[in-house]
Design a protein around this motif. Structure first.
Motif, PDB file in Angstrom:
ATOM      1  N   UNK A 380      58.808  56.581  52.409  1.00 54.86           N
ATOM      2  CA  UNK A 380      60.270  56.219  53.328  1.00 54.86           C
ATOM      3  C   UNK A 380      60.169  55.912  54.623  1.00 54.86           C
ATOM      4  N   UNK A 381      60.440  54.705  55.141  1.00 60.55           N
ATOM      5  CA  UNK A 381      60.306  54.422  56.585  1.00 60.55           C
ATOM      6  C   UNK A 381      61.140  55.145  57.366  1.00 60.55           C
ATOM      7  N   UNK A 382      60.834  55.528  58.343  1.00 62.48           N
ATOM      8  CA  UNK A 382      61.812  56.362  59.290  1.00 62.48           C
ATOM      9  C   UNK A 382      61.900  55.371  60.651  1.00 62.48           C
ATOM     10  N   UNK A 383      62.774  55.793  61.675  1.00 64.00           N
ATOM     11  CA  UNK A 383      62.941  55.259  62.922  1.00 64.00           C
ATOM     12  C   UNK A 383      61.467  54.786  63.621  1.00 64.00           C
ATOM     13  N   UNK A 384      60.598  55.944  63.553  1.00 66.11           N
ATOM     14  CA  UNK A 384      59.561  55.928  64.235  1.00 66.11           C
ATOM     15  C   UNK A 384      58.441  54.798  63.666  1.00 66.11           C
ATOM     16  N   UNK A 385      58.242  54.690  62.510  1.00 66.81           N
ATOM     17  CA  UNK A 385      57.282  53.752  61.844  1.00 66.81           C
ATOM     18  C   UNK A 385      57.754  52.526  61.169  1.00 66.81           C
ATOM     19  N   UNK A 386      59.263  52.387  61.987  1.00 69.75           N
ATOM     20  CA  UNK A 386      59.921  51.053  61.621  1.00 69.75           C
ATOM     21  C   UNK A 386      59.664  49.989  62.912  1.00 69.75           C
ATOM     22  N   UNK A 387      58.519  50.236  63.487  1.00 67.66           N
ATOM     23  CA  UNK A 387      58.710  49.513  64.674  1.00 67.66           C
ATOM     24  C   UNK A 387      58.621  47.966  64.518  1.00 67.66           C
ATOM     25  N   UNK A 388      58.753  47.352  65.668  1.00 70.54           N
ATOM     26  CA  UNK A 388      58.763  45.623  65.730  1.00 70.54           C
ATOM     27  C   UNK A 388      57.278  45.334  64.975  1.00 70.54           C
ATOM     28  N   UNK A 389      56.188  46.074  65.551  1.00 70.64           N
ATOM     29  CA  UNK A 389      54.817  45.755  65.121  1.00 70.64           C
ATOM     30  C   UNK A 389      54.528  45.694  63.483  1.00 70.64           C
ATOM     31  N   UNK A 390      55.361  46.861  62.983  1.00 75.03           N
ATOM     32  CA  UNK A 390      55.166  47.142  61.435  1.00 75.03           C
ATOM     33  C   UNK A 390      55.808  46.055  60.683  1.00 75.03           C
ATOM     34  N   UNK A 391      56.993  45.799  61.268  1.00 69.26           N
ATOM     35  CA  UNK A 391      57.852  44.793  60.562  1.00 69.26           C
ATOM     36  C   UNK A 391      57.236  43.337  60.588  1.00 69.26           C
ATOM     37  N   UNK A 392      56.501  42.909  61.786  1.00 65.96           N
ATOM     38  CA  UNK A 392      55.914  41.887  61.905  1.00 65.96           C
ATOM     39  C   UNK A 392      54.846  41.700  60.965  1.00 65.96           C
ATOM     40  N   UNK A 393      54.049  42.816  60.874  1.00 69.62           N
ATOM     41  CA  UNK A 393      52.835  42.867  59.547  1.00 69.62           C
ATOM     42  C   UNK A 393      53.481  42.747  58.276  1.00 69.62           C
ATOM     43  N   UNK A 394      54.566  43.131  58.148  1.00 65.65           N
ATOM     44  CA  UNK A 394      55.020  42.868  56.808  1.00 65.65           C
ATOM     45  C   UNK A 394      55.338  41.414  56.383  1.00 65.65           C
ATOM     46  N   UNK A 395      55.863  40.648  57.641  1.00 65.69           N
ATOM     47  CA  UNK A 395      56.302  39.373  57.628  1.00 65.69           C
ATOM     48  C   UNK A 395      54.996  38.473  57.608  1.00 65.69           C
ATOM     49  N   UNK A 396      53.817  39.069  57.982  1.00 65.81           N
ATOM     50  CA  UNK A 396      52.580  38.222  58.100  1.00 65.81           C
ATOM     51  C   UNK A 396      52.075  37.824  56.798  1.00 65.81           C
ATOM     52  N   UNK A 397      52.422  38.943  55.680  1.00 64.34           N
ATOM     53  CA  UNK A 397      51.726  38.776  54.524  1.00 64.34           C
ATOM     54  C   UNK A 397      51.880  37.512  53.824  1.00 64.34           C
ATOM     55  N   UNK A 398      50.764  36.858  53.526  1.00 65.41           N
ATOM     56  CA  UNK A 398      51.034  35.457  52.774  1.00 65.41           C
ATOM     57  C   UNK A 398      50.122  35.359  51.594  1.00 65.41           C
ATOM     58  N   UNK A 399      49.585  36.367  51.096  1.00 60.92           N
ATOM     59  CA  UNK A 399      48.896  36.422  49.731  1.00 60.92           C
ATOM     60  C   UNK A 399      48.958  37.609  48.923  1.00 60.92           C
ATOM     61  N   UNK A 400      48.689  37.578  47.664  1.00 58.64           N
ATOM     62  CA  UNK A 400      48.381  38.678  46.897  1.00 58.64           C
ATOM     63  C   UNK A 400      47.200  38.566  46.248  1.00 58.64           C
ATOM     64  N   UNK A 401      46.404  39.659  46.144  1.00 55.02           N
ATOM     65  CA  UNK A 401      45.210  39.706  45.139  1.00 55.02           C
ATOM     66  C   UNK A 401      45.408  40.826  43.879  1.00 55.02           C
ATOM     67  N   UNK A 402      45.281  39.984  43.077  1.00 57.22           N
ATOM     68  CA  UNK A 402      45.391  40.957  41.422  1.00 57.22           C
ATOM     69  C   UNK A 402      43.765  41.198  41.209  1.00 57.22           C
TER      70      UNK A 402
END
Length: 454
Positions: A380-402
């Motif tokens: 569960x993401x809290x206020x502390x670990x929902x930083x703009x940097x963390x959100x940016x990292x989520x948005x930057x993912x562009x591929x998935x390896x199976x």
């Protein structure tokens, strides 16, 4: 009804009839009626021949008087014959209803609607929640910055729960709970059934062309306009689906209705490749489907009953049970909602119409100790670990390896490279409030949220 008793020889008191309710056995009724008919026929035959019976037919009426008539005997024979026929028909009807109830128990009905509609196509946002919507204030801003003609909202909540001014901050959710709901348990087939009920309700509106399944802890990572264009421009469904030859969840008892080669999985720890480095993150079961695939899921009355019977979650380890855990861990383990949609679409030969990935990001707890005691659970993401940097990292993912398929799924829409995820979970209220303050989903006034508590 007046009972008529016929006896030969000495009169024998008839034992009282036992009361009964429910299903009537054909054998019992038919046997008793047939015996009575034989007696009646014999008496009627003797009477017709003019042979006087020796006190062999005593008909007792309610007022104690005695009378006999061969016409009455014939009438009784006909009546009893009709009774036998009616009892047989009743039994066959009851058997038919029983079989029909068994086969239709898992069938989700939907109204037949025209495929034509006026106005823009809509996204149906399907919220599968425990009771209320804790992050309704964030979604309110998301929908407020969108176009009301381009979306609809459906909520599956606990039976009896109502979304109104007293239970939600957002007017967008007033009265959005569907009427047909069930009690849902995590890791059980009831989750699949709830998903199907949501889809069935949304299919009633022909304008709904995309269907997005969300949990009560999901948040959008972009504003409405971006999400709408992303989902609508693609003609494919977004369903995390892959083949895991080492997966032990397939139950051989599912064959032949579900062959082993059609078994698919939709949740595992996968990887993100960045050059030679690879960081692991999980994919999820939360899907986004086009209308034709939603119809396949709702209309299914073959695959889901098999899942309900043969795909069941094994109980987690309980230290209080001691050696009994060894027996429990030998049970077959299967999580229905992580396999059902993927397997169903594979069975229908629709995998070529899928983007084989989810649009929802989740970070899972990879602690071995916690996994053994409680199983895998999302962080569960809290206020502390929902930083703009963390959100940016989520948005930057562009591929998935199976890893099990040695396959990299590059996130594209119509050959255009795009971010993999539009949503994320699980977010606390504090984390959601931080997204608001950073205006991730659009502009808002903080006072509008704080002044209208549920």
């Amino acid at each position: 009804m007046m009972w008529v008793h016929v006896y030969f020889g000495e009169a024998v008191p008839r034992p009282p009839l036992k009361s009964f309710t429910g299903h009537v056995g054909v054998a019992d009724v038919s046997t008793q009626a047939a015996m009575a008919m034989v007696v009646m026929v014999v008496v009627a035959t003797a009477s017709a021949r003019g042979v006087p019976p020796k006190r062999r037919h005593v008909i007792t009426s309610t007022n104690g008087s005695r009378f006999f008539s061969w016409k009455l005997l014939i009438l009784l024979c006909v009546s009893l014959s009709c009774l036998v026929v009616l009892a047989s028909l009743f039994s066959l009807h009851s058997s038919y209803l029983s079989n029909a109830d068994s086969s239709n128990h898992f069938k989700v009905t939907r109204s037949t609607v025209s495929r034509t509609f006026h106005g823009p196509p809509k996204i149906a946002f399907l919220f599968l929640v425990r009771q209320n919507i804790p992050l309704d204030f964030l979604w309110h801003v998301f929908f407020k910055n969108g176009n009301v003609a381009k979306f609809s909202i459906y909520v599956h909540s606990a039976p009896g729960f109502v979304l109104d001014e007293s239970t939600t901050r957002s007017s967008f959710f007033y009265g959005t709970q569907i009427s047909n709901v069930i009690q849902v348990s995590w890791g059980e087939s009831s989750m699949i059934q709830a998903e199907r009920l949501l889809l069935a309700a949304a299919l009633d509106d022909p304008a709904n062309q995309r269907f997005v399944l969300l949990s009560d802890s999901c948040v959008p990572l972009y504003n409405f306009s971006y999400v709408y264009n992303y989902v609508m421009v693609s003609q494919r469904s977004f369903v995390d689906s892959f083949l895991d030859v080492k997966d032990g969840r397939y139950n051989p008892k599912m064959s032949p209705k579900i062959p082993r080669e059609k078994w698919r999985k939709g949740s595992q720890i996968n990887g993100l490749k960045r050059g030679k480095e690879m960081s692991c993150f999980p994919l999820e079961l939360w899907f986004t489907v086009v209308r034709s695939h939603a119809e396949v899921i709702v209309d299914d009355d073959v695959i889901f009953p098999v899942f309900n019977k043969h795909c069941k979650r094994r109980p987690p380890i309980d230290n209080r049970k001691g050696k009994l855990n060894l027996k429990i861990q030998k049970q077959h383990n299967c999580i229905p909602d992580e396999h059902y949609v993927q397997t169903l679409l594979a069975m229908h030969g629709l995998e070529g119409q899928l983007e084989r990935r989810t649009l929802t990001y989740t970070l899972w707890n990879q602690s071995t100790t916690k996994m053994e005691n409680k199983g895998w659970h999302p962080i569960t993401f809290s206020y502390a670990n929902a930083s703009p940097q963390r959100i940016k990292e989520m948005k930057s993912i562009n591929n998935v390896y199976y890893e099990t398929e040695f396959r990299t799924e590059w996130c594209r829409v119509n050959s255009t490279s795009v971010p993999c995820f539009l949503f994320a979970r699980k977010f606390s209220k504090g984390a959601a409030m931080r997204l608001l303050s950073d205006e991730v989903v659009g502009h808002f006034q903080i006072s509008a949220v704080l002044d209208t508590p549920p």
